[in-house]
Design a protein around this motif. Structure first.
Motif, short mmCIF file in Angstrom:
data_model
loop_
_atom_site.label_atom_id
_atom_site.label_comp_id
_atom_site.label_asym_id
_atom_site.label_seq_id
_atom_site.Cartn_x
_atom_site.Cartn_y
_atom_site.Cartn_z
N LYS A 39 0.86 -1.17 0.00
CA LYS A 39 0.00 0.00 0.00
C LYS A 39 0.90 1.22 0.00
CE LYS A 39 -3.55 2.37 2.62
NZ LYS A 39 -4.43 2.33 3.79
N LEU A 40 0.72 2.10 -0.97
CA LEU A 40 1.52 3.32 -1.07
C LEU A 40 0.75 4.51 -0.49
CD1 LEU A 40 3.01 2.99 -4.67
CD2 LEU A 40 4.20 2.69 -2.50
N LEU A 41 1.41 5.23 0.39
CA LEU A 41 0.81 6.44 0.96
C LEU A 41 1.46 7.66 0.33
CD1 LEU A 41 0.70 5.57 4.77
CD2 LEU A 41 -1.12 5.35 3.09
N PRO A 42 0.66 8.62 -0.11
CA PRO A 42 1.23 9.83 -0.72
C PRO A 42 1.78 10.79 0.34
CG PRO A 42 -1.15 9.97 -0.66
CD PRO A 42 -0.79 8.60 -0.15
N VAL A 43 2.90 11.41 0.03
CA VAL A 43 3.50 12.38 0.95
C VAL A 43 3.26 13.82 0.50
CG1 VAL A 43 5.28 10.82 1.80
CG2 VAL A 43 5.75 12.25 -0.17
N ALA A 44 2.82 14.02 -0.72
CA ALA A 44 2.63 15.37 -1.25
C ALA A 44 1.72 16.24 -0.38
CB ALA A 44 2.11 15.31 -2.68
N PRO A 45 0.58 15.74 0.11
CA PRO A 45 -0.27 16.60 0.94
C PRO A 45 0.42 17.09 2.22
CG PRO A 45 -1.52 14.70 0.18
CD PRO A 45 -0.08 14.45 -0.17
N VAL A 46 1.21 16.24 2.84
CA VAL A 46 1.93 16.64 4.05
C VAL A 46 3.01 17.66 3.72
CG1 VAL A 46 3.35 15.83 5.97
CG2 VAL A 46 1.44 14.44 5.19
N PHE A 47 3.74 17.42 2.64
CA PHE A 47 4.76 18.38 2.22
C PHE A 47 4.13 19.73 1.89
CE2 PHE A 47 8.07 15.10 0.53
CZ PHE A 47 8.34 14.73 1.83
N GLU A 49 1.32 20.99 3.02
CA GLU A 49 0.87 21.63 4.26
C GLU A 49 2.06 22.23 5.02
OE1 GLU A 49 -1.77 22.76 7.41
OE2 GLU A 49 -2.19 22.11 5.37
N ALA A 50 3.17 21.51 5.07
CA ALA A 50 4.36 22.02 5.76
C ALA A 50 4.88 23.28 5.08
CB ALA A 50 5.44 20.95 5.79
N ILE A 51 4.95 23.28 3.77
CA ILE A 51 5.43 24.46 3.03
C ILE A 51 4.50 25.65 3.28
CG2 ILE A 51 5.73 25.41 0.71
CD1 ILE A 51 6.69 22.53 -0.10
N GLU A 52 3.20 25.41 3.23
CA GLU A 52 2.24 26.49 3.47
C GLU A 52 2.40 27.05 4.88
OE1 GLU A 52 -2.47 27.39 2.80
OE2 GLU A 52 -1.92 25.38 3.48
N ARG A 53 2.57 26.17 5.87
CA ARG A 53 2.72 26.63 7.25
C ARG A 53 3.99 27.47 7.43
NH1 ARG A 53 -0.03 24.50 11.50
NH2 ARG A 53 -1.82 23.22 10.95
N VAL A 54 5.07 27.04 6.83
CA VAL A 54 6.31 27.81 6.91
C VAL A 54 6.12 29.17 6.25
CG1 VAL A 54 8.70 27.93 6.10
CG2 VAL A 54 7.83 25.81 7.10
N TYR A 55 5.50 29.18 5.09
CA TYR A 55 5.26 30.44 4.36
C TYR A 55 4.39 31.40 5.18
CZ TYR A 55 3.78 33.62 0.67
OH TYR A 55 3.53 34.75 -0.07
N LEU A 56 3.39 30.87 5.87
CA LEU A 56 2.48 31.69 6.66
C LEU A 56 2.98 31.91 8.10
CD1 LEU A 56 -0.92 30.19 5.45
CD2 LEU A 56 0.16 32.33 4.73
N PRO A 59 3.28 27.16 12.96
CA PRO A 59 4.08 26.01 13.39
C PRO A 59 3.80 24.77 12.53
CG PRO A 59 2.27 26.36 14.91
CD PRO A 59 2.27 27.52 13.94
N VAL A 60 4.83 23.97 12.31
CA VAL A 60 4.66 22.72 11.58
C VAL A 60 4.50 21.55 12.54
CG1 VAL A 60 5.84 23.45 9.49
CG2 VAL A 60 7.15 22.40 11.31
N SER A 61 4.74 21.76 13.80
CA SER A 61 4.65 20.67 14.78
C SER A 61 3.29 19.97 14.80
CB SER A 61 5.04 21.16 16.18
OG SER A 61 4.23 22.24 16.58
N PRO A 62 2.16 20.66 14.55
CA PRO A 62 0.88 19.94 14.53
C PRO A 62 0.81 18.83 13.48
CG PRO A 62 0.48 22.28 14.74
CD PRO A 62 1.95 22.12 14.46
N LEU A 63 1.67 18.89 12.49
CA LEU A 63 1.66 17.84 11.46
C LEU A 63 2.19 16.51 12.01
CD1 LEU A 63 3.06 19.85 8.43
CD2 LEU A 63 0.69 19.25 8.89
N PHE A 64 2.89 16.55 13.12
CA PHE A 64 3.54 15.36 13.66
C PHE A 64 2.86 14.82 14.92
CE2 PHE A 64 6.63 18.01 11.44
CZ PHE A 64 6.97 17.13 10.43
N ILE A 65 1.67 15.28 15.17
CA ILE A 65 0.93 14.82 16.36
C ILE A 65 0.01 13.68 15.98
CG2 ILE A 65 -0.74 15.48 18.12
CD1 ILE A 65 0.45 18.27 18.05
#
Length: 65
Positions: A39-47, A49-56, A59-65
């Motif tokens: 089963k392949l999981l896509p990483v693009a949505p997480v990447f 979201e992280a880029i958007e959070r950094v730009y804005l 914090p990116v820490s909520p992505l890892f909870i």
């Protein structure tokens, strides 16, 4: 994890008792190496979201909870 499926990996996975192997789509898995057990999981949505959070300056820490 990254799916580095080299050598006899596919044959070993196919003939193992593993029911499902979950991999990230960070490495291309050729069609001939794709099994029903993989089963392949896509990483693009997480990447994205992280880029958007950094730009804005959010914090990116909520992505890892």
């Amino acid at each position: 994890t990254h799916g580095v499926l080299s050598g006899p990996a596919i044959d070993r996975i196919q003939h193992s008792p593993i029911k499902e192997l979950v991999l990230l789509d960070t490495i291309e898995i050729p069609e001939e190496k794709r099994l029903d057990k993989i089963k392949l999981l896509p990483v693009a949505p997480v990447f994205a979201e992280a880029i958007e959070r950094v730009y804005l300056d959010k914090p990116v820490s909520p992505l890892f909870i």
